[in-house]
Scaffold this motif. Sequence first.
Motif, PDB file in Angstrom:
ATOM      1  N   MET A   1       0.846  -1.190   0.000  1.00  0.00           N
ATOM      2  CA  MET A   1       0.000   0.000   0.000  1.00  0.00           C
ATOM      3  C   MET A   1       0.880   1.238   0.000  1.00  0.00           C
ATOM      4  SD  MET A   1      -2.702   1.306   2.907  1.00  0.00           S
ATOM      5  CE  MET A   1      -4.004   0.212   2.412  1.00  0.00           C
ATOM      6  N   GLU A   2       0.643   2.150  -0.911  1.00  0.00           N
ATOM      7  CA  GLU A   2       1.358   3.413  -0.963  1.00  0.00           C
ATOM      8  C   GLU A   2       0.930   4.256   0.232  1.00  0.00           C
ATOM      9  OE1 GLU A   2       3.772   6.371  -1.869  1.00  0.00           O
ATOM     10  OE2 GLU A   2       3.725   4.507  -3.002  1.00  0.00           O
ATOM     11  N   THR A   3       1.875   4.883   0.925  1.00  0.00           N
ATOM     12  CA  THR A   3       1.529   5.604   2.148  1.00  0.00           C
ATOM     13  C   THR A   3       1.943   7.070   2.129  1.00  0.00           C
ATOM     14  OG1 THR A   3       3.551   4.824   3.185  1.00  0.00           O
ATOM     15  CG2 THR A   3       1.541   3.579   3.635  1.00  0.00           C
ATOM     16  N   GLU A   4       2.135   7.654   0.967  1.00  0.00           N
ATOM     17  CA  GLU A   4       2.490   9.063   0.916  1.00  0.00           C
ATOM     18  C   GLU A   4       1.225   9.904   0.854  1.00  0.00           C
ATOM     19  OE1 GLU A   4       4.631  12.086  -2.127  1.00  0.00           O
ATOM     20  OE2 GLU A   4       5.688  10.214  -1.675  1.00  0.00           O
ATOM     21  N   ALA A   5       0.987  10.652   1.925  1.00  0.00           N
ATOM     22  CA  ALA A   5      -0.182  11.522   1.978  1.00  0.00           C
ATOM     23  C   ALA A   5       0.188  12.892   1.427  1.00  0.00           C
ATOM     24  CB  ALA A   5      -0.666  11.664   3.417  1.00  0.00           C
ATOM     25  N   VAL A   6      -0.726  13.484   0.710  1.00  0.00           N
ATOM     26  CA  VAL A   6      -0.546  14.845   0.207  1.00  0.00           C
ATOM     27  C   VAL A   6      -1.510  15.725   0.980  1.00  0.00           C
ATOM     28  CG1 VAL A   6      -0.760  16.365  -1.795  1.00  0.00           C
ATOM     29  CG2 VAL A   6       0.144  14.037  -2.079  1.00  0.00           C
ATOM     30  N   ILE A   7      -0.971  16.770   1.568  1.00  0.00           N
ATOM     31  CA  ILE A   7      -1.787  17.713   2.337  1.00  0.00           C
ATOM     32  C   ILE A   7      -1.641  19.077   1.694  1.00  0.00           C
ATOM     33  CG2 ILE A   7      -2.141  18.817   4.572  1.00  0.00           C
ATOM     34  CD1 ILE A   7      -0.926  16.300   5.862  1.00  0.00           C
ATOM     35  N   ARG A   8      -2.777  19.711   1.459  1.00  0.00           N
ATOM     36  CA  ARG A   8      -2.725  21.064   0.931  1.00  0.00           C
ATOM     37  C   ARG A   8      -3.677  21.933   1.755  1.00  0.00           C
ATOM     38  NH1 ARG A   8      -6.144  18.629  -3.206  1.00  0.00           N
ATOM     39  NH2 ARG A   8      -8.080  19.805  -3.284  1.00  0.00           N
ATOM     40  N   ARG A   9      -3.480  23.194   1.693  1.00  0.00           N
ATOM     41  CA  ARG A   9      -4.315  24.145   2.396  1.00  0.00           C
ATOM     42  C   ARG A   9      -5.639  24.252   1.664  1.00  0.00           C
ATOM     43  NH1 ARG A   9      -4.233  25.755   7.433  1.00  0.00           N
ATOM     44  NH2 ARG A   9      -4.629  27.952   7.631  1.00  0.00           N
ATOM     45  N   ALA A  10      -6.748  24.208   2.386  1.00  0.00           N
ATOM     46  CA  ALA A  10      -8.051  24.413   1.762  1.00  0.00           C
ATOM     47  C   ALA A  10      -8.141  25.875   1.324  1.00  0.00           C
ATOM     48  CB  ALA A  10      -9.173  24.070   2.736  1.00  0.00           C
ATOM     49  N   GLU A  11      -8.739  26.097   0.170  1.00  0.00           N
ATOM     50  CA  GLU A  11      -8.849  27.456  -0.370  1.00  0.00           C
ATOM     51  C   GLU A  11      -9.529  28.391   0.607  1.00  0.00           C
ATOM     52  OE1 GLU A  11     -10.205  28.322  -4.323  1.00  0.00           O
ATOM     53  OE2 GLU A  11      -9.482  26.379  -5.030  1.00  0.00           O
ATOM     54  N   GLY A  12      -8.946  29.580   0.749  1.00  0.00           N
ATOM     55  CA  GLY A  12      -9.552  30.617   1.573  1.00  0.00           C
ATOM     56  C   GLY A  12      -9.524  30.335   3.064  1.00  0.00           C
ATOM     57  N   THR A  13      -8.567  29.517   3.527  1.00  0.00           N
ATOM     58  CA  THR A  13      -8.574  29.183   4.955  1.00  0.00           C
ATOM     59  C   THR A  13      -7.335  29.672   5.682  1.00  0.00           C
ATOM     60  OG1 THR A  13      -7.641  26.990   4.589  1.00  0.00           O
ATOM     61  CG2 THR A  13     -10.048  27.165   4.639  1.00  0.00           C
ATOM     62  N   GLY A  19      -4.695  27.459  12.276  1.00  0.00           N
ATOM     63  CA  GLY A  19      -6.097  27.707  11.972  1.00  0.00           C
ATOM     64  C   GLY A  19      -6.444  27.286  10.564  1.00  0.00           C
ATOM     65  N   GLY A  20      -7.716  27.313  10.247  1.00  0.00           N
ATOM     66  CA  GLY A  20      -8.127  26.977   8.894  1.00  0.00           C
ATOM     67  C   GLY A  20      -8.265  25.492   8.673  1.00  0.00           C
ATOM     68  N   SER A  21      -8.313  25.105   7.415  1.00  0.00           N
ATOM     69  CA  SER A  21      -8.547  23.710   7.058  1.00  0.00           C
ATOM     70  C   SER A  21      -7.477  23.208   6.106  1.00  0.00           C
ATOM     71  CB  SER A  21      -9.913  23.556   6.383  1.00  0.00           C
ATOM     72  OG  SER A  21     -10.943  23.908   7.266  1.00  0.00           O
ATOM     73  N   TYR A  22      -7.313  21.895   6.123  1.00  0.00           N
ATOM     74  CA  TYR A  22      -6.369  21.208   5.250  1.00  0.00           C
ATOM     75  C   TYR A  22      -7.121  20.157   4.459  1.00  0.00           C
ATOM     76  CZ  TYR A  22      -2.850  23.339   8.214  1.00  0.00           C
ATOM     77  OH  TYR A  22      -2.080  24.251   8.883  1.00  0.00           O
ATOM     78  N   VAL A  23      -6.646  19.895   3.263  1.00  0.00           N
ATOM     79  CA  VAL A  23      -7.225  18.848   2.431  1.00  0.00           C
ATOM     80  C   VAL A  23      -6.207  17.724   2.352  1.00  0.00           C
ATOM     81  CG1 VAL A  23      -8.136  18.231   0.163  1.00  0.00           C
ATOM     82  CG2 VAL A  23      -8.604  20.504   1.131  1.00  0.00           C
ATOM     83  N   LEU A  24      -6.617  16.555   2.754  1.00  0.00           N
ATOM     84  CA  LEU A  24      -5.793  15.353   2.710  1.00  0.00           C
ATOM     85  C   LEU A  24      -6.195  14.572   1.471  1.00  0.00           C
ATOM     86  CD1 LEU A  24      -3.785  13.423   4.071  1.00  0.00           C
ATOM     87  CD2 LEU A  24      -5.683  12.573   5.456  1.00  0.00           C
ATOM     88  N   VAL A  25      -5.250  14.415   0.556  1.00  0.00           N
ATOM     89  CA  VAL A  25      -5.506  13.709  -0.693  1.00  0.00           C
ATOM     90  C   VAL A  25      -4.800  12.368  -0.607  1.00  0.00           C
ATOM     91  CG1 VAL A  25      -5.275  13.771  -3.197  1.00  0.00           C
ATOM     92  CG2 VAL A  25      -5.587  15.910  -1.923  1.00  0.00           C
TER      93      VAL A  25
END
Length: 139
Positions: A1-13, A19-25
């Motif tokens: 199983m590939e285990t590299e997570a990509v995290i980016r900042r949610a737009e406008g957060t 603070g704010g939100s993150y998007v886990l892809v």
Amino acid sequence: METEAVIRRAEGTGDGSAGGSYVLVLPDDQFHLLRRAAVVFAAQEQSPAARALVLGSWDVSLDEPLQLTLPYDDVVPGPVTLTFAQLHALHAVLTTLPTSSVWTEEEFVGRVGDFRETLLRLASSLRWGITVRTGEAGG
């Protein structure tokens, strides 16, 4: 199983602080593993105080982002939007479950759906992903 997570900042957060939100892809199989780990953790940890200690808060919940209230067949895997507190809670579940359970490896795999090491690698991937996201990578 590939285990590299990509995290980016949610737009406008915000600016990248806590603070704010993150998007886990992540791939669908990792989404389902995270979901299963959260379900097993919640079932295993019946004490609200102990659950809050591990998750970092009495109020943090992974129910909505991991679709924990839906039956498995109704779940739609995909990017997961999390607050920093939820990201912390998810990391805590991934590190606590493999190290605190007394199940044999076979029992662990039967309950969670993968090996302890896989959960720990995914937790490490979250740490790496947030380090890259916040621009604090050393080296």
